[in-house]
Write a protein that holds these residues in place. Sequence first.
Motif, mmCIF file in Angstrom:
data_model
loop_
_atom_site.group_PDB
_atom_site.id
_atom_site.type_symbol
_atom_site.label_atom_id
_atom_site.label_comp_id
_atom_site.label_asym_id
_atom_site.label_seq_id
_atom_site.Cartn_x
_atom_site.Cartn_y
_atom_site.Cartn_z
ATOM 1 N N GLU A 118 58.342 -108.770 -18.479
ATOM 2 C CA GLU A 118 58.310 -108.919 -17.026
ATOM 3 C C GLU A 118 59.251 -107.922 -16.351
ATOM 4 O OE1 GLU A 118 59.450 -112.474 -13.975
ATOM 5 O OE2 GLU A 118 58.746 -113.074 -15.965
ATOM 6 N N ARG A 119 60.396 -107.651 -17.013
ATOM 7 C CA ARG A 119 61.394 -106.761 -16.414
ATOM 8 C C ARG A 119 61.332 -105.339 -16.953
ATOM 9 N NH1 ARG A 119 62.477 -111.701 -16.783
ATOM 10 N NH2 ARG A 119 63.440 -112.835 -15.061
ATOM 11 N N GLY A 120 60.385 -105.105 -17.857
ATOM 12 C CA GLY A 120 60.214 -103.753 -18.374
ATOM 13 C C GLY A 120 61.395 -103.244 -19.171
ATOM 14 N N GLU A 121 62.079 -104.127 -19.878
ATOM 15 C CA GLU A 121 63.188 -103.674 -20.706
ATOM 16 C C GLU A 121 62.997 -104.174 -22.129
ATOM 17 O OE1 GLU A 121 67.024 -105.391 -19.671
ATOM 18 O OE2 GLU A 121 65.994 -107.004 -18.614
ATOM 19 N N LYS A 156 59.486 -101.774 -27.178
ATOM 20 C CA LYS A 156 59.252 -102.307 -25.839
ATOM 21 C C LYS A 156 57.883 -102.957 -25.800
ATOM 22 C CE LYS A 156 62.090 -100.276 -22.268
ATOM 23 N NZ LYS A 156 62.089 -99.398 -21.111
ATOM 24 N N PRO A 157 57.827 -104.225 -26.074
ATOM 25 C CA PRO A 157 56.524 -104.889 -26.118
ATOM 26 C C PRO A 157 55.875 -104.913 -24.741
ATOM 27 C CG PRO A 157 58.297 -106.487 -26.242
ATOM 28 C CD PRO A 157 58.929 -105.139 -26.304
ATOM 29 N N THR A 158 54.546 -104.897 -24.758
ATOM 30 C CA THR A 158 53.816 -104.946 -23.503
ATOM 31 C C THR A 158 53.162 -106.305 -23.296
ATOM 32 O OG1 THR A 158 51.827 -104.195 -24.612
ATOM 33 C CG2 THR A 158 53.263 -102.497 -23.684
ATOM 34 N N PRO A 198 53.566 -104.645 -31.549
ATOM 35 C CA PRO A 198 54.065 -103.273 -31.616
ATOM 36 C C PRO A 198 54.719 -102.933 -32.957
ATOM 37 C CG PRO A 198 55.052 -104.472 -29.750
ATOM 38 C CD PRO A 198 54.203 -105.440 -30.483
ATOM 39 N N LEU A 199 55.203 -103.946 -33.675
ATOM 40 C CA LEU A 199 55.819 -103.666 -34.978
ATOM 41 C C LEU A 199 54.813 -103.006 -35.928
ATOM 42 C CD1 LEU A 199 57.971 -106.422 -36.714
ATOM 43 C CD2 LEU A 199 58.582 -104.076 -36.107
ATOM 44 N N ALA A 200 53.581 -103.483 -35.859
ATOM 45 C CA ALA A 200 52.555 -102.979 -36.764
ATOM 46 C C ALA A 200 52.238 -101.519 -36.497
ATOM 47 C CB ALA A 200 51.293 -103.832 -36.634
ATOM 48 N N GLU A 201 52.592 -101.040 -35.284
ATOM 49 C CA GLU A 201 52.299 -99.650 -34.931
ATOM 50 C C GLU A 201 53.437 -98.708 -35.298
ATOM 51 O OE1 GLU A 201 51.480 -100.407 -30.823
ATOM 52 O OE2 GLU A 201 49.965 -101.847 -31.506
#
Length: 774
Positions: A121-124, A460-462, A467-470
């Motif tokens: 939500e906060r982009g961090e 930084k998850p979206t 994202p770990l798998a990438e």
Amino acid sequence: MNTATVASGPQSLGYARLSMNRSTFPSYDPQTIEARRQAAWHAREAFLTPPVAAGRSSIGRARRYIKPSAPFTSGNIHIGHVRSYSIGDAYARFQRARGEDVLFAFGFDAFGLPAELGAIERGESPSDWVARCAEHMTGQLQRLGYSFDWERTFVSSDALMYRWSQWLFVTLLQAGLVYRGTGAVDWCDTCQTTLASIQVEDGGLCWRCHNPVRLIQRPQWYLRISAYLPENDRRLDELAGSGSWDEVALSSQRFVLGRVDGVEVDLLGPNGEALMAFTPHEDAVARARFVLISPRHPDVDMWAHTPQARERLEELRSGGLERSARDAEAIPLIDTGRTLLSPADGEPLPVLISPVVDGRFGATAVLGIPARDHTDALIAGRMSLPVSDAVSEDGSENATENPPPVPGVRPATRYRANDFSISRQRSWGTPIPIVYCDGDCGIVPVPVEQQPVLLPLDLKPTGAGNPLAEREDFVRVECPRCGGPARRETDTLDCHFDALWLWVPVCVPPAERERPLDEIFALEDLRAWLPSERVVAGSDSGNFVFDQRIVTKALRDIEPLAFLSGGEPFAGCLFHEMVIRDGRKMSKHLGNVVDPDELVARYGADTVRLATLYAARPQRTLNWSDSAVLRCHRFLAQVWEYSQARLADAEALALADDGEPVKDTTEHLRLKLAQWCEKAVEKITKDMQGLEMHSAVRNVMRLFDRIKDFEARVLARTDELSAADRDALLSALGVLAQLLAPLAPHIAEELWIAFGNDGDTQTPWPGVSSLEPA
Ligand SMILES: [Zn+2]
Ligand SMILES: [Zn+2]
């Protein structure tokens, strides 16, 4: 907030001045008082956990580890936290005042979806977000004056801490209590993740996004709790007998367990096949008309032997099952085309497969008895089974005669609670210490020397996928066994898994925290503090506590917690209900949220804490009203002003005392006052021991009324108080301060010091014997 820099010290108010009179005593100023007390507590390290050292005698001293709940790093302390920690803190302060050694500390539960979504939500990055939350929440809790040992606080997403999860995972894996399986798991399409049952809300909605949850088939890591269900069940009687588990906590454990009593019987098929089936309807076995098998039953594949049945079972496992299809009217039924023989009359019973079994009896097989069971009657109707004696719409039975007893039937128990998945397809969690070897080693656990497997902190998850798998730098790894190429597991552990150990690390002195875990489990400190004397948590913690009880038994049998012979982490348990407002759950959306910071700024921490204790029994939902705050604030201000005024009078009069003795006509009133005090101490001690803080507050208020009443009666007789009356009055006010200390600690300690007592040590709890009239 650094409390050490806030105040100038207790001397600055000038209590020692004897010339004080009613017009010059300080009025009740909670902000000043609270800053000063907090600075003093900080300076004298009042809440550090007493060391567990050789030579420090434990004779006559009890050690109490009072375990508060581990807050999610969600951003803010809310009023529900204030309720929870005010109860626990009052209990901790009460036990310290009685001279007991207290450990009162917690760790932040920082992994998991709430923190990840907060960061999105906060982009961090979640690690930044979690660090900020923990700092902010710590400041809020310190302003409220809770007596936590902050030296022992930790954040579960620190590598030093999540290595506990990895160690536990591998330890349980090696003991066969963690396993890889495939099966139906709850899945949220929106969050792209599997959910623990605790995360699926009534009606089958995701706890986070409130969208409908599906059941799908997926490879997962599971925690095998089934092995310890009977013992968790058996120990409940002991816990109930101890008197330290309140009824809400006990019933939560019974609910999670989902015990069903009945009978089981061995069924045979026409070709010698065998299956054991359960039913809760002991006296109706002869009326069985079909058999239902759970899709998770270990032998289910053997029964789904036709291509058609096999295909439908596969469909059931992988195709997903809408929650709405979980009712008996719509739930999938697979006719295997096979039969078993009724143990009563040898009639053939069709064998069906259906997930309807799981939610009622666990992964087992059951007899379908339409004459006794409404769900079974519905299923018989759907399968067009010829049933003449099915139970009717209103639940009344149609058959009248008692069927004959069936041979081979024996008592049995089933539990609804079952193994659950502990892996998630999300990046903000403990990496699972597993490697998949490209060569021949297969699935290889990461050895403890190579733990912790570190989570990259710059993710930084979206909100979508994992994202770990990438991350190739995370995924590509050498096989710990053969050194060849391998891939890491990219699922992480559900934060529910972290909760399995979160109650242990505060028992470890901070200086020992970095030691290897086998050394940590050998520390005397764990033996000294465990089991926790009392856990104080919200009534929604039933699942956490249940699974912590399971894992404690496992670690007892595996060895690390062998000293906990009963396998129970908590000797006592208090579950409190939530705080609501205007009869509704608080939410930003409804605009009915109570902001603790605002209240503390306006009325002070003592008032806010006292109000949450005063407003309801812990076991009752607290419907927030400002009147409780106003009532408690008025009470504290009155106690303050009344005490300060009497103190000032006494000091002024002591200077002016001509020493002319008058006839003592009020001795009986002083005796009465002493009796009131004694009675109050007795009652409030009992209240505090039973964590009935709402009753303790009321009894303190009553004592204050009686003290004022004493003064009024004396004045009605004699116009002014004699020296003996004044002494009695002040000593009663001193007792009042002592009794108030666990409930409104700042003002109580200020008053205790004002009465001439030592402010550098813990205010003691009054003993009844010390209340003999002067
Ligand atoms: Zn969701
Ligand atoms: Zn290998």
